[in-house]
Design an enzyme around this catalytic site. Structure first.
Site, PDB file in Angstrom:
ATOM      1  N   LEU A 204       0.922  -1.202   0.006  1.00 59.85           N
ATOM      2  CA  LEU A 204       0.036  -0.122   0.056  1.00 59.85           C
ATOM      3  C   LEU A 204       0.880   1.360  -0.261  1.00 59.85           C
ATOM      4  O   LEU A 204       0.486   2.334  -0.494  1.00 59.85           O
ATOM      5  CB  LEU A 204      -0.915   0.047   1.182  1.00 59.85           C
ATOM      6  N   GLY A 205       1.958   1.165   0.712  1.00 60.62           N
ATOM      7  CA  GLY A 205       2.786   2.408   0.673  1.00 60.62           C
ATOM      8  C   GLY A 205       4.137   2.356   1.541  1.00 60.62           C
ATOM      9  O   GLY A 205       3.969   1.483   2.535  1.00 60.62           O
ATOM     10  N   SER A 206       5.021   3.102   1.297  1.00 59.49           N
ATOM     11  CA  SER A 206       6.426   2.985   2.017  1.00 59.49           C
ATOM     12  C   SER A 206       6.653   4.645   2.707  1.00 59.49           C
ATOM     13  O   SER A 206       6.305   5.314   1.921  1.00 59.49           O
ATOM     14  CB  SER A 206       7.385   2.547   1.300  1.00 59.49           C
ATOM     15  N   GLY A 207       7.346   4.699   3.863  1.00 64.69           N
ATOM     16  CA  GLY A 207       7.801   5.884   4.138  1.00 64.69           C
ATOM     17  C   GLY A 207       9.272   5.566   4.731  1.00 64.69           C
ATOM     18  O   GLY A 207       9.826   4.530   4.388  1.00 64.69           O
TER      19      GLY A 207
ATOM     20  N   GLY B  13       8.878   3.116   7.825  1.00 64.68           N
ATOM     21  CA  GLY B  13       8.085   1.619   7.794  1.00 64.68           C
ATOM     22  C   GLY B  13       7.371   1.628   6.392  1.00 64.68           C
ATOM     23  O   GLY B  13       7.569   2.295   5.369  1.00 64.68           O
TER      24      GLY B  13
ATOM     25  N   VAL C 156       3.380  -0.064   4.738  1.00 66.93           N
ATOM     26  CA  VAL C 156       2.186  -0.691   4.796  1.00 66.93           C
ATOM     27  C   VAL C 156       1.817  -1.659   3.738  1.00 66.93           C
ATOM     28  O   VAL C 156       1.925  -1.424   2.618  1.00 66.93           O
ATOM     29  CB  VAL C 156       1.151   0.548   5.093  1.00 66.93           C
TER      30      VAL C 156
ATOM     31  N   LYS D  65       0.676  -1.923   9.012  1.00 68.31           N
ATOM     32  CA  LYS D  65       1.805  -1.035   9.206  1.00 68.31           C
ATOM     33  C   LYS D  65       3.030  -1.601   9.968  1.00 68.31           C
ATOM     34  O   LYS D  65       2.839  -1.944  11.303  1.00 68.31           O
ATOM     35  CB  LYS D  65       1.509   0.104   9.983  1.00 68.31           C
TER      36      LYS D  65
ATOM     37  N   ASP E 296       2.896  13.784   8.779  1.00 66.38           N
ATOM     38  CA  ASP E 296       3.198  13.354   7.446  1.00 66.38           C
ATOM     39  C   ASP E 296       1.816  13.519   6.550  1.00 66.38           C
ATOM     40  O   ASP E 296       1.534  12.596   5.766  1.00 66.38           O
ATOM     41  CB  ASP E 296       3.728  11.841   7.292  1.00 66.38           C
TER      42      ASP E 296
END
Length: 167
Positions: free
Chosen positions: A47-50, A53, A55, A70, A162
């Site tokens: 779903l996504g990265s930062g 971490g 998700v 997450k 964020d």
């Protein structure tokens, strides 16, 4: 043990590091072609990265319901872990339709902290904006949802660090 590389976005048969990019793997059990968390959640997608971490989307093998999970990366500080756990505690206190609910929090077999939260498949504001600009009615409806969500998280002491259309 197998894993998922958040950088390559692929399943890898390795213990700790991705054989292709040397990134740290999220340890998951291999069950045939599937990667599984806690014996019951099958990996569906990214779903996504930062910076701290990733998700991922998982499907519960019995109920079929999808959940967003997450993960906090290995290389974060103790302060980052403490903030993550405080986020979990605060979100656990909330019961707002404008904020995702948390179902569980744990450490995986590799020691990574994660929490399981509701999964909304509607996409992000960023996804919506790719289809074109918002009309005034849609803008104000979405703006109201975002402000209700921010008010709810602020009420339990969370400051969203964020906030952006992709989140």
């Amino acid at each position: 043990m197998s894993g998922y590389c958040a950088h390559c976005r692929a399943a890898k048969d390795a213990v700790t590091a991705c054989p292709d990019c040397s990134g740290a793997l999220i340890p998951l059990e291999r069950d045939g072609d599937a990667l599984v968390l806690a014996g019951k959640y099958e990996l569906v997608g990214h779903l996504g990265s930062g910076t701290q971490g990733v998700v991922l989307r998982f499907r519960h093998r019995v109920t079929g319901r999808t959940w967003a999970v997450k993960y906090l990366f290995h290389d974060v500080s103790e302060d980052d872990e403490a903030h993550f756990l405080e986020e979990v505690r605060c979100l656990g206190e909330l019961n707002s339709p404008a904020v995702v609910g948390i179902a569980d929090c744990d450490r995986d077999p590799g020691g990574l902290l994660y929490y399981i939260m509701e999964d909304f498949s509607g996409g992000s504001l960023s996804d919506r904006l790719q289809a074109g600009p918002l009309d005034a009615e849609e803008f104000f409806r979405l703006f109201a949802q975002v402000t209700r969500g921010l008010a709810a998280v602020h009420s339990v002491g969370i400051v969203h660090r964020d906030l952006k259309p992709g989140n």
